[in-house]
Design a protein around this motif. Structure first.
Motif, PDB file in Angstrom:
ATOM      1  N   SER A   1       0.787  -1.234   0.000  1.00 51.47           N
ATOM      2  CA  SER A   1       0.000   0.000   0.000  1.00 51.47           C
ATOM      3  C   SER A   1       0.818   1.283   0.000  1.00 51.47           C
ATOM      4  O   SER A   1       0.518   2.220  -0.753  1.00 51.47           O
ATOM      5  CB  SER A   1      -0.946   0.001   1.201  1.00 51.47           C
ATOM      6  N   GLU A   2       1.836   1.363   0.848  1.00 51.58           N
ATOM      7  CA  GLU A   2       2.515   2.650   1.036  1.00 51.58           C
ATOM      8  C   GLU A   2       3.223   3.176  -0.213  1.00 51.58           C
ATOM      9  O   GLU A   2       3.133   4.380  -0.500  1.00 51.58           O
ATOM     10  CB  GLU A   2       3.481   2.576   2.218  1.00 51.58           C
ATOM     11  N   PRO A   3       3.943   2.346  -0.974  1.00 53.34           N
ATOM     12  CA  PRO A   3       4.544   2.891  -2.201  1.00 53.34           C
ATOM     13  C   PRO A   3       3.493   3.437  -3.167  1.00 53.34           C
ATOM     14  O   PRO A   3       3.685   4.491  -3.780  1.00 53.34           O
ATOM     15  CB  PRO A   3       5.286   1.687  -2.792  1.00 53.34           C
ATOM     16  N   ALA A   4       2.373   2.722  -3.280  1.00 52.27           N
ATOM     17  CA  ALA A   4       1.315   3.173  -4.180  1.00 52.27           C
ATOM     18  C   ALA A   4       0.670   4.464  -3.661  1.00 52.27           C
ATOM     19  O   ALA A   4       0.415   5.397  -4.423  1.00 52.27           O
ATOM     20  CB  ALA A   4       0.264   2.077  -4.325  1.00 52.27           C
ATOM     21  N   LEU A   5       0.414   4.525  -2.358  1.00 51.56           N
ATOM     22  CA  LEU A   5      -0.214   5.720  -1.782  1.00 51.56           C
ATOM     23  C   LEU A   5       0.714   6.934  -1.836  1.00 51.56           C
ATOM     24  O   LEU A   5       0.252   8.076  -1.987  1.00 51.56           O
ATOM     25  CB  LEU A   5      -0.648   5.435  -0.344  1.00 51.56           C
ATOM     26  N   HIS A   6       2.010   6.699  -1.715  1.00 54.93           N
ATOM     27  CA  HIS A   6       2.967   7.802  -1.856  1.00 54.93           C
ATOM     28  C   HIS A   6       2.920   8.351  -3.281  1.00 54.93           C
ATOM     29  O   HIS A   6       2.944   9.578  -3.493  1.00 54.93           O
ATOM     30  CB  HIS A   6       4.374   7.317  -1.523  1.00 54.93           C
ATOM     31  N   ARG A   7       2.835   7.459  -4.244  1.00 57.65           N
ATOM     32  CA  ARG A   7       2.713   7.870  -5.640  1.00 57.65           C
ATOM     33  C   ARG A   7       1.426   8.670  -5.849  1.00 57.65           C
ATOM     34  O   ARG A   7       1.405   9.712  -6.512  1.00 57.65           O
ATOM     35  CB  ARG A   7       2.729   6.623  -6.523  1.00 57.65           C
TER      36      ARG A   7
END
Length: 378
Positions: free
Chosen positions: A315-321
């Motif tokens: 989740s976090e890499p995608a949400l950062h993007r």
């Protein structure tokens, strides 16, 4: 206020502001409350930099730190290499996240490097990293230290007593509160299910008096947390026996907060129904703002969220993007954008400074006090 806790900590008003933003921490402390810097996952070097900045901006006024210092480490993958951890993330989950971004017109790019970068947190909460962070925290003039994960380790309790630093712990049940008091903590933060982030299921209105009763006679004060966004709610909690309020969400829409501006606007427009308690972000139930991202993970055909920390790597890499792209005006990314926030978001309708929020709490608290006082027959 005529409060033992206020006197002990040297604060004017028992409003505690948990925030990952040093500017919020300093602003609340300077306004008469107590800022508490959320440093979970931060490296010791980063913590030193942030606390030094806070020291310079509060000029001796009291503030606190919230850390993750595990009481003990059980196997749970601590010795596994990063590559082995990354290999445990199913392709199904990675594909779901990437396809969700693409469905909303956001090009995901290669998220693998970002997943690898996320594993730095393992060093920060390892036995060595956590102890170094503890050393950093106690090298600064903090007035309070809270452990965000279970029972505080014995050395945190001992150092707190030796240096006159109040040690706090968050709980979601009366049983946990009893265990924390038995361990020797100085203050209990009773966090109801309305809170943002990781929460239990018991509502604040029920949990606070239950915890107060459970540890009655111990001399340990209880701070109420979960859904509190006004001074009137704070007064209600104190009428039930709490010694003050511990708030996190209400600071997310302040001028000083680090929150994505797009998410700030969504929060200001949100109602109390616009949050969801979901495992889709970390693998454990955490309350966050409803968005196209959260709805997709709760929808039919979505993969079952993974246990911690694997779901975070999805989740976090995608949400950062998403956060990055949303701030360019991209409509699809703005629909997806989300962040942790409690049900009190429905009461957060006006953008203001953190100091302004403290002042409004004080005024609202006094109004509630006078309203109740007027009901009594002389």
């Amino acid at each position: 206020m005529n409060s033992d806790l206020c006197k002990r900590l040297g604060i004017e008003f028992p409003l505690f502001a948990f925030s990952h933003c040093r500017d919020v921490v300093a602003a609340v402390t300077n306004a008469g409350g107590m800022g508490v810097f959320g440093a979970a996952m931060m490296s010791p070097e980063e913590l030193e930099e942030e606390l030094s900045w806070i020291d310079a901006h509060v000029k001796g006024k009291p503030y606190g730190v919230d850390l993750i210092v595990p009481n003990k480490f059980e196997a749970k993958g601590e010795d596994l290499p990063d590559a082995a951890i990354l290999a445990m993330v199913p392709e199904e989950h990675k594909d779901f996240a990437s396809e969700l971004l693409q469905h909303h017109g956001v090009e995901p790019g290669d998220l693998e490097p970002a997943r690898a970068d996320r594993l730095v947190f393992r060093q920060n909460i390892s036995s060595e990293g956590a102890r170094r962070s503890l050393d950093v925290a106690f090298s600064h003039p903090i007035a309070l230290i809270a452990n965000a994960l279970g029972l505080p380790p014995q050395d945190m309790l001992e150092r707190g007593k030796a240096q006159g630093v109040v040690v706090g712990a968050l709980v979601g049940t009366a049983q946990h509160a009893r265990a924390q008091v038995a361990a020797g903590v100085d203050v209990i933060i009773a966090a109801g299910g309305e809170a943002g982030g990781h929460t239990g299921e018991i509502s604040t209105m029920v949990l606070v008096p239950e915890v107060v009763q459970a540890i009655a006679g111990s001399g340990v004060p209880v701070l109420a947390a979960g859904g509190i966004a006004t001074g009137g709610q704070m007064a209600a909690a104190m009428a039930m026996g709490a010694a003050g309020a511990w708030c996190g969400s209400v600071w997310l829409t302040t001028a000083e907060a680090e929150t994505n501006p797009v998410v700030k606007e969504k929060m200001l427009a949100a109602s109390s129904r616009d949050t969801v308690r979901s495992r889709s972000r970390t693998g454990k139930p955490s309350r966050q703002l409803i968005s196209a991202w959260t709805e997709a993970w709760e929808g039919k055909g979505a993969p079952t969220p993974l246990p911690m920390p694997l779901q975070t790597l999805v989740s976090e890499p995608a949400l950062h993007r998403i956060d990055q792209i949303s701030q360019t005006g991209h409509a699809g990314a703005q629909d997806l954008a989300t962040y942790w926030v409690g049900q009190g978001v429905g009461l957060m309708n006006q953008a203001m400074s953190a100091g302004g929020v403290v002042q409004e709490f004080k005024e609202d608290f006094l109004t509630a006090y006078e309203r109740l006082g007027a009901l009594l027959v002389e």
